[in-house]
Design a protein around this motif. Structure first.
Motif, PDB file in Angstrom:
ATOM      1  N   ASN A 152      17.763  -1.664  -2.228  1.00 51.32           N
ATOM      2  CA  ASN A 152      18.037  -1.094  -1.895  1.00 51.32           C
ATOM      3  C   ASN A 152      16.733   0.077  -2.249  1.00 51.32           C
ATOM      4  O   ASN A 152      17.116   1.733  -2.834  1.00 51.32           O
ATOM      5  N   ILE A 153      15.455  -0.327  -2.336  1.00 51.25           N
ATOM      6  CA  ILE A 153      14.941   0.163  -3.210  1.00 51.25           C
ATOM      7  C   ILE A 153      13.275   1.329  -1.892  1.00 51.25           C
ATOM      8  O   ILE A 153      13.493   0.478  -0.715  1.00 51.25           O
ATOM      9  N   HIS A 154      13.661   2.371  -1.589  1.00 51.54           N
ATOM     10  CA  HIS A 154      12.989   2.903  -1.314  1.00 51.54           C
ATOM     11  C   HIS A 154      11.770   3.470  -1.243  1.00 51.54           C
ATOM     12  O   HIS A 154      11.601   3.970  -2.400  1.00 51.54           O
ATOM     13  N   ILE A 155      10.502   3.041  -0.506  1.00 53.27           N
ATOM     14  CA  ILE A 155       8.979   3.252  -1.107  1.00 53.27           C
ATOM     15  C   ILE A 155       8.626   4.056   0.147  1.00 53.27           C
ATOM     16  O   ILE A 155       8.798   4.543   1.528  1.00 53.27           O
ATOM     17  N   GLY A 156       7.406   4.683  -0.346  1.00 53.95           N
ATOM     18  CA  GLY A 156       6.771   5.878   0.606  1.00 53.95           C
ATOM     19  C   GLY A 156       5.589   6.095   0.050  1.00 53.95           C
ATOM     20  O   GLY A 156       5.523   5.813  -1.569  1.00 53.95           O
TER      21      GLY A 156
ATOM     22  N   LYS B   6      11.694  -6.564   8.059  1.00 52.55           N
ATOM     23  CA  LYS B   6      12.385  -6.626   8.423  1.00 52.55           C
ATOM     24  C   LYS B   6      13.754  -8.412   7.678  1.00 52.55           C
ATOM     25  O   LYS B   6      14.575  -7.513   7.006  1.00 52.55           O
ATOM     26  N   VAL B   7      12.959  -8.959   7.201  1.00 48.44           N
ATOM     27  CA  VAL B   7      13.497  -9.395   5.880  1.00 48.44           C
ATOM     28  C   VAL B   7      14.254  -9.127   4.493  1.00 48.44           C
ATOM     29  O   VAL B   7      14.777  -9.094   4.056  1.00 48.44           O
ATOM     30  N   LEU B   8      13.140  -8.239   4.668  1.00 40.23           N
ATOM     31  CA  LEU B   8      12.739  -7.592   2.718  1.00 40.23           C
ATOM     32  C   LEU B   8      14.035  -6.182   3.346  1.00 40.23           C
ATOM     33  O   LEU B   8      14.822  -6.279   2.397  1.00 40.23           O
ATOM     34  N   VAL B   9      14.489  -6.043   4.831  1.00 37.88           N
ATOM     35  CA  VAL B   9      15.209  -4.881   4.508  1.00 37.88           C
ATOM     36  C   VAL B   9      16.563  -5.883   4.656  1.00 37.88           C
ATOM     37  O   VAL B   9      17.250  -5.135   4.166  1.00 37.88           O
ATOM     38  N   GLU B  10      16.348  -6.899   5.548  1.00 40.30           N
ATOM     39  CA  GLU B  10      18.086  -7.178   5.429  1.00 40.30           C
ATOM     40  C   GLU B  10      18.027  -7.673   4.150  1.00 40.30           C
ATOM     41  O   GLU B  10      19.357  -7.304   3.604  1.00 40.30           O
ATOM     42  N   GLN B  11      17.487  -8.465   3.124  1.00 40.85           N
ATOM     43  CA  GLN B  11      17.613  -9.241   2.327  1.00 40.85           C
ATOM     44  C   GLN B  11      17.885  -8.071   0.849  1.00 40.85           C
ATOM     45  O   GLN B  11      18.251  -8.323  -0.092  1.00 40.85           O
ATOM     46  N   PHE B  12      17.285  -7.458   0.647  1.00 41.49           N
ATOM     47  CA  PHE B  12      17.117  -6.561  -1.131  1.00 41.49           C
ATOM     48  C   PHE B  12      16.843  -4.438   0.414  1.00 41.49           C
ATOM     49  O   PHE B  12      17.357  -4.021  -1.152  1.00 41.49           O
ATOM     50  N   GLY B  13      17.649  -4.657   0.914  1.00 45.32           N
ATOM     51  CA  GLY B  13      18.004  -3.548   1.533  1.00 45.32           C
ATOM     52  C   GLY B  13      16.367  -2.237   1.300  1.00 45.32           C
ATOM     53  O   GLY B  13      16.493  -0.955   1.547  1.00 45.32           O
ATOM     54  N   ILE B  14      14.946  -2.765   1.370  1.00 43.73           N
ATOM     55  CA  ILE B  14      14.393  -2.012   1.242  1.00 43.73           C
ATOM     56  C   ILE B  14      14.213  -0.673   2.818  1.00 43.73           C
ATOM     57  O   ILE B  14      14.595  -1.060   3.557  1.00 43.73           O
TER      58      ILE B  14
END
Ligand code: FSO
Ligand code: SF4
Length: 543
Positions: free
Chosen positions: A503-507, A520-528
């Motif tokens: 769940n790291i938020h990057i901006g 999409k994979v990074l969102v699904e697997q790591f909550g990015i």
């Protein structure tokens, strides 16, 4: 040219006419060629090792330096990049001669002969867009950007005598994998994760190198005003260079100031002991045009980030580059055969300079790397247990010129009073001069140091996990709201992922080099995730 490696890339998609950073098309093309040569060297090095043959130690420094010099804002000097291309071709050919009897793959990177008259044609076959499939391209570039960050950290450690052949081998093997036009998605995704693991190793090695050489960072108040003596301003991340400079300026009546990412030098006992290390001048890298003008004395770059000076800049004459950095027309200080630099010319320039013009006054507080924070652990744990600290927010990473980054100042201001910011890297300049107060004597902004000291933040998190007896690092009351700009932030991100942080938020925006599917994979697997508004993000983080 095509380059999309940094957060400020044109239109959020890619620089094609000229870099937003000031990189000229020709420089970008030379860099593409240099990276192709590095891949060529890596392929042969990798094949030789697979066949049980010896390669050459010359690979180590070449690969690390070449990767580093292509990082955003490190090198704008075509001649110095061309010299690296030539050197790389020589190394590759030498390795190929050793590979006699080994069937080498049929890659473009092993065929190009380095003919300078062909640069303008050759780069087209080897640039970022050589990979047509955008997901494959995304994974390959994500890997190479991570490796660039790793190389930067490796170089600093190496200059202090800390090296690791396994990291070099990993780098070459990874580059060999991305050279293969047939590398598949799964293989490349695993490579991205492996690069993160190697990043942790490199950051740990640099932490060891810095702390063994200069002691553990300790709580320090750093002056942001100026004195009456002429000064030398030193920027970048290389502590070995600032030590050389401090030794050579001692007793000369010339003061030394840090800029940008060099601020944490003040936290190390063996560097802060120098009385003429008087303060930190200015802010993060992107404000250098104004700040170098008013500094009045010479400025030395140990690493990125260089902002090309304007044609009428009053400081170009007193600007010096070193290591992997370069800028046409600026003096480059070479590293001597003893590993040290001779700053005579810089000192001479300082003697003829006025003292810096004061631009601000006061002090900033830092030095909260893992050792110092762990000394305060009891106090911190108590504050968490009794509810005085409800949340830690990791706000590490980079600063940059985009207005959208004011989000980070607003976010820091809007945090509830029971939240503590853990920071590292130049991102801190967005809030390290705010009066955010303390909680039971624990400052609400704990600065661990340079971007590589994000490692310290991970060590702190793992220690807290142990103290609280948690089976998962993500159960800690820690939110990750990270700002990125260039490729060192990429290796920091990959390193955190490899440590299991979710769940790291990057901006302020997601990297252009993440294709929709890879994202999409990074969102699904790591909550990015990206960032939204301060208000909404505070809610998302449960504050
Ligand atoms: Fe900032 Fe530049 Fe350290 Fe980067 S100075 S932007 S992430 O180089 O390396 O934090
Ligand atoms: Fe553009 Fe960034 Fe590449 Fe510079 S480093 S050319 S700004 S993407």
């Amino acid at each position: 040219m095509f380059c999309y490696q940094c957060q400020e890339t044109a239109n959020g998609t890619g620089c094609v006419l000229k870099g937003v950073c000031g990189k000229q098309p020709q420089t970008s093309e030379y860099m593409d060629l240099l990276l192709a040569v590095v891949r060529g060297v890596s392929v042969v090095d990798s094949e030789l090792r697979k066949a049980g043959k010896t390669t050459c130690d010359c690979v180590n420094d070449f690969v690390i330096d070449a990767l580093f010099c292509t990082i955003t804002n490190a090198n704008f000097d075509d001649d110095s990049i061309a010299a690296r291309i030539e050197k790389g071709i020589e190394i590759r050919n030498k390795l190929m001669a050793k590979a006699d009897g080994i069937a080498l793959p049929d890659y473009e990177e092993l065929k190009w002969n380095g003919d300078k008259s062909q640069y303008d044609k050759a780069y087209k076959k080897v640039g970022v867009l050589r990979t047509e499939n955008e997901d494959i391209r995304s994974l390959k570039e994500l890997t190479v950007y991570g490796l660039k960050g790793l190389a930067a950290y490796y170089e600093h450690a190496a200059r202090l005598g800390f090296t690791d052949k396994e990291l070099i081998n990993f780098t070459c093997d990874a580059l060999a994998t991305i050279t293969n036009p047939n590398a598949g998605q799964e293989e490349l995704f695993n490579l991205v994760l492996e690069t993160g693991k190697a990043g942790v190793k490199a950051m740990a090695m640099l932490d060891e190198a810095n702390t063994k050489s200069y002691g553990n960072p300790e709580i320090t108040k750093v002056n942001i005003g100026v004195g009456k003596n002429p000064g030398i301003l030193i920027s970048g991340h290389d502590l070995h260079d600032i030590e050389d400079l401090l030794k050579q300026t001692e007793g000369t009546g010339i003061d030394v100031y840090t800029h940008g990412e060099m601020l944490p030098a003040h936290y190390y006992p063996q560097l802060k002991k120098y009385k003429h290390l008087v303060g930190n001048y200015g802010n993060a890298w992107w404000k250098q045009r104004e700040e170098f003008s008013s500094f009045n004395g010479p400025v030395v770059f140990t690493t990125n980030c260089i902002v090309p000076p304007l044609a009428n800049a009053n400081y170009k004459e007193r600007m010096f580059t070193m290591n992997s950095t370069g800028f046409p027309g600026c003096k480059h200080i070479e590293t001597g055969s003893d590993g040290h630099k001779d700053f005579t010319e810089v000192i001479e320039a300082a003697r003829h300079s006025n003292a810096p013009t004061e631009i601000e006054h006061g002090e900033i507080l830092g030095g909260f790397a893992h050792n110092q924070v762990l000394e305060l652990a009891d106090k911190i744990v108590e504050a968490v247990k009794n509810g005085d600290i409800k949340k830690f927010v990791v706000m590490a990473g980079c600063d940059g010129r985009m207005k959208s980054r004011n989000y980070y100042t607003d976010f820091a201001k809007a945090l509830p009073k029971d939240a503590v910011i853990l920071t590292a890297g130049c991102a801190k300049y967005k809030y390290n001069k705010l009066e955010l107060g303390d909680i039971n004597g624990i400052p609400r902004v704990l600065d661990a140091g340079q971007c590589n000291d994000s490692y310290s933040l991970a060590v702190i998190a793992m220690k807290l996990q142990e103290v609280f007896g948690l089976d998962d690092i993500n159960k800690l009351p820690i939110a990750y709201n990270i700002a990125w700009y260039e490729q060192k932030a990429v290796i920091v991100l990959l390193a955190l992922l490899s440590l299991g942080v979710k769940n790291i938020h990057i901006g302020p925006s997601l990297p252009a080099f993440l294709s929709a599917n890879v994202a999409k994979v990074l969102v699904e697997q790591f909550g990015i995730a990206g960032i939204t508004t301060v208000e909404d993000d505070l809610k998302i983080f449960g504050m």
